[in-house]
Design a protein around this motif. Sequence first.
Motif, PDB file in Angstrom:
ATOM      1  N   HIS A 116       0.815  -1.224   0.000  1.00  0.00           N
ATOM      2  CA  HIS A 116       0.000   0.000   0.000  1.00  0.00           C
ATOM      3  C   HIS A 116       0.851   1.279   0.000  1.00  0.00           C
ATOM      4  O   HIS A 116       0.521   2.252  -0.685  1.00  0.00           O
ATOM      5  N   HIS A 120       0.980   4.407  -2.881  1.00  0.00           N
ATOM      6  CA  HIS A 120       0.772   5.867  -2.793  1.00  0.00           C
ATOM      7  C   HIS A 120       1.716   6.602  -3.737  1.00  0.00           C
ATOM      8  O   HIS A 120       1.333   7.570  -4.400  1.00  0.00           O
ATOM      9  N   SER A 150       1.028   9.485   5.119  1.00  0.00           N
ATOM     10  CA  SER A 150      -0.357   9.046   5.247  1.00  0.00           C
ATOM     11  C   SER A 150      -0.781   9.106   6.707  1.00  0.00           C
ATOM     12  O   SER A 150      -0.074   9.663   7.545  1.00  0.00           O
ATOM     13  N   ASP A 326      -6.425   7.207  -0.055  1.00  0.00           N
ATOM     14  CA  ASP A 326      -6.442   5.809  -0.495  1.00  0.00           C
ATOM     15  C   ASP A 326      -7.358   5.588  -1.706  1.00  0.00           C
ATOM     16  O   ASP A 326      -8.506   6.028  -1.719  1.00  0.00           O
TER      17      ASP A 326
HETATM   18 ZN    ZN Z   1      -2.899   5.162   2.482  1.00  0.00          ZN
END
Ligand code: ZN
Length: 355
Positions: A116, A120, A150, A326
């Motif tokens: 993840h 980004h 984040s 996200d």
């Molecule tokens: Zn994120």
Amino acid sequence: MVILGIETSCDETSCGVVRLEKGNLKLLSNVVSSSSYLHSKTGGIIPEIAAREQVRDIFPVIKKALSDCGLSFPSPSIDAIAVTVGPGLIGSLLVGVETAKTLSLLLNKPLIPVNHLLGHIYANFISQSSIVNGQLSNVPQFPAIGLIVSGGHTDLILMRGHGNIKRIGGTRDDAAGEAFDKIGRMLGLPYPSGPIIEKLARLASARQAKDGDPKRFIFPRPMMDSPNFDFSFSGLKTSVYRKVKDAKLSESDITNICAGVQEAIVDVLTSKTIKAAQKYNVKSILLGGGVAANQALTENFIRQLGGSNFKLGTKLFVPPKSLCTDNGAMIAACGFFNSKTVSFEKVDANPSLYF
Ligand code: ZN
Ligand code: KG4
């Protein structure tokens, strides 16, 4: 080549579709359903509620992402499926991972597990998304420094190429987004507080002529001059706590505190990232993650990079706001450039996945 990306690591359920067109990765669709409104009252995410919402939303979101680009569900026109496997909340991650595995098996399409955090940064490789000093630009060049900011992470990575990534620093305590959220909570602002603090900080500047003073609260910039690429934001949180504890704050005090907090966070993030860009003599700086949606952060980077003491000619890339928080499209993009397909039996959710 068409890739479907699925993202369910936290409180957003998202699916995006990207296609390689004339050498550029084009965004075909990106659908996001967020359960953050359910968490705003509690001041933070309740994992069980987030996971239940993921289960409810996953198929409608995938169906909509496909229909938005003229594909039916389940679509045989997809070439591969990329999915976030971590880091994140286990209950939320499992929904996306198990859905992606099922689709991969049923449609007989390759499955690409995606980190993840790296996802980004890859929002910057979707051709329409990147801006360079305010203008649309081409794909980022390597070597590059990636700043991931984040809700749960603040990391600096050195990218020498796709798949050639090294973490060079990161936060030792709270993440930048976490600092925004926790400070927001102290000020009585709903979750997620980052975008609200940004708005209130702008209000403080707008009021300056009348009754505001955005410089009234100056907060510490922890580790700004430390000889490494690490960050620390918990001291900032404590410093705000000392100011607000037992204080009777006026509306203008709150907006001024927001301005001071944002300025401190933006200053540290920009200064450390540019130092890393200089040390590694990079061609691109790539921002990613929810905090990258903060306009003051982009503006500060542009100011600092344009300054006379910066001679690298490094280009700044910032995804549009919708691709900072996200989303599935960034996962599809990351899957495209790091397309190590893995047999579905070997793909598992990993909440503590890192670099
Ligand atoms: Zn994120
Ligand atoms: O990347 P993201 O959507 O989710 C995680 O992977 O954590 O980031 C969410 C974080 C939250 O902490 C939120 O407050 C922050 O990003 N955020 C912002 C802004 N928009 C979102 N922080 C500062 N300014 C913003 N405009």
